[in-house]
Design a protein around this motif. Sequence first.
Motif, PDB file in Angstrom:
ATOM      1  N   UNK A 153       0.776  -1.267   0.056  1.00  0.00           N
ATOM      2  CA  UNK A 153      -0.030   0.075  -0.020  1.00  0.00           C
ATOM      3  C   UNK A 153       0.808   1.229  -0.072  1.00  0.00           C
ATOM      4  N   UNK A 154       0.411   2.247  -1.076  1.00  0.00           N
ATOM      5  CA  UNK A 154       1.271   3.512  -0.963  1.00  0.00           C
ATOM      6  C   UNK A 154       0.459   4.480  -0.805  1.00  0.00           C
ATOM      7  N   UNK A 155       0.815   5.667  -0.082  1.00  0.00           N
ATOM      8  CA  UNK A 155      -0.074   6.841   0.004  1.00  0.00           C
ATOM      9  C   UNK A 155      -0.390   7.510  -1.369  1.00  0.00           C
ATOM     10  N   UNK A 156      -1.722   7.708  -1.332  1.00  0.00           N
ATOM     11  CA  UNK A 156      -1.977   8.372  -2.624  1.00  0.00           C
ATOM     12  C   UNK A 156      -2.419   9.668  -2.372  1.00  0.00           C
ATOM     13  N   UNK A 157      -1.711  10.782  -2.806  1.00  0.00           N
ATOM     14  CA  UNK A 157      -1.771  12.128  -2.435  1.00  0.00           C
ATOM     15  C   UNK A 157      -3.206  12.725  -2.887  1.00  0.00           C
ATOM     16  N   UNK A 158      -3.743  12.294  -3.959  1.00  0.00           N
ATOM     17  CA  UNK A 158      -5.017  12.846  -4.572  1.00  0.00           C
ATOM     18  C   UNK A 158      -6.076  12.362  -3.652  1.00  0.00           C
ATOM     19  N   UNK A 159      -6.236  11.121  -3.342  1.00  0.00           N
ATOM     20  CA  UNK A 159      -7.095  10.474  -2.610  1.00  0.00           C
ATOM     21  C   UNK A 159      -7.206  10.333  -1.087  1.00  0.00           C
ATOM     22  N   UNK A 160      -5.709  11.040  -0.496  1.00  0.00           N
ATOM     23  CA  UNK A 160      -5.494  11.189   0.706  1.00  0.00           C
ATOM     24  C   UNK A 160      -5.781   9.860   1.303  1.00  0.00           C
ATOM     25  N   UNK A 189       7.210   4.361  -9.661  1.00  0.00           N
ATOM     26  CA  UNK A 189       6.115   5.004  -9.167  1.00  0.00           C
ATOM     27  C   UNK A 189       6.090   6.722  -9.554  1.00  0.00           C
ATOM     28  N   UNK A 190       4.859   7.157  -9.759  1.00  0.00           N
ATOM     29  CA  UNK A 190       4.837   8.629 -10.134  1.00  0.00           C
ATOM     30  C   UNK A 190       4.645   9.441  -8.852  1.00  0.00           C
ATOM     31  N   UNK A 191       5.723  10.012  -8.445  1.00  0.00           N
ATOM     32  CA  UNK A 191       5.793  10.834  -7.137  1.00  0.00           C
ATOM     33  C   UNK A 191       5.056  11.978  -7.038  1.00  0.00           C
ATOM     34  N   UNK A 192       4.013  12.475  -8.283  1.00  0.00           N
ATOM     35  CA  UNK A 192       3.265  13.371  -8.388  1.00  0.00           C
ATOM     36  C   UNK A 192       1.869  12.718  -7.777  1.00  0.00           C
TER      37      UNK A 192
END
Length: 122
Positions: free
Chosen positions: A61-68, A94-97
């Motif tokens: 699992x990786x933190x998704x910045x858009x979905x928080x 992975x896309x760091x953005x």
Amino acid sequence: MKVIAILSVDEDVLNEVKEGDETTKVVSEFAWLHDSGIILDECHDLENSDIDNVTDEYQLLIWNKEKEEYSPVGQCQKTLEQCKQLAEVYLSIANSHVYDLAKHKICRRKIYTLYGDKTEAE
């Protein structure tokens, strides 16, 4: 309707309430549910038995910045080592953005496999 439920049983409290072997005690305590239409078909002690259909699987699992929130990446893996290898590869591409690559984790879950009776296929 069939429902799968995993329950924790406090054996000390159960021993105070009922006499007999563990399975008989648990079954007899489900008798009051029978009046509501809930019938205990089977019960198995998962901790003290050698059930061979319980396995672990691991998910990156990786933190998704858009979905928080943490988002699952890839398929679940059968071993922790496989999941760590997936994490190493995915974190390098992975896309760091979209993802905060510093915030990742591997979660384990137990998989209980239940097989029903066989019926003839048409």
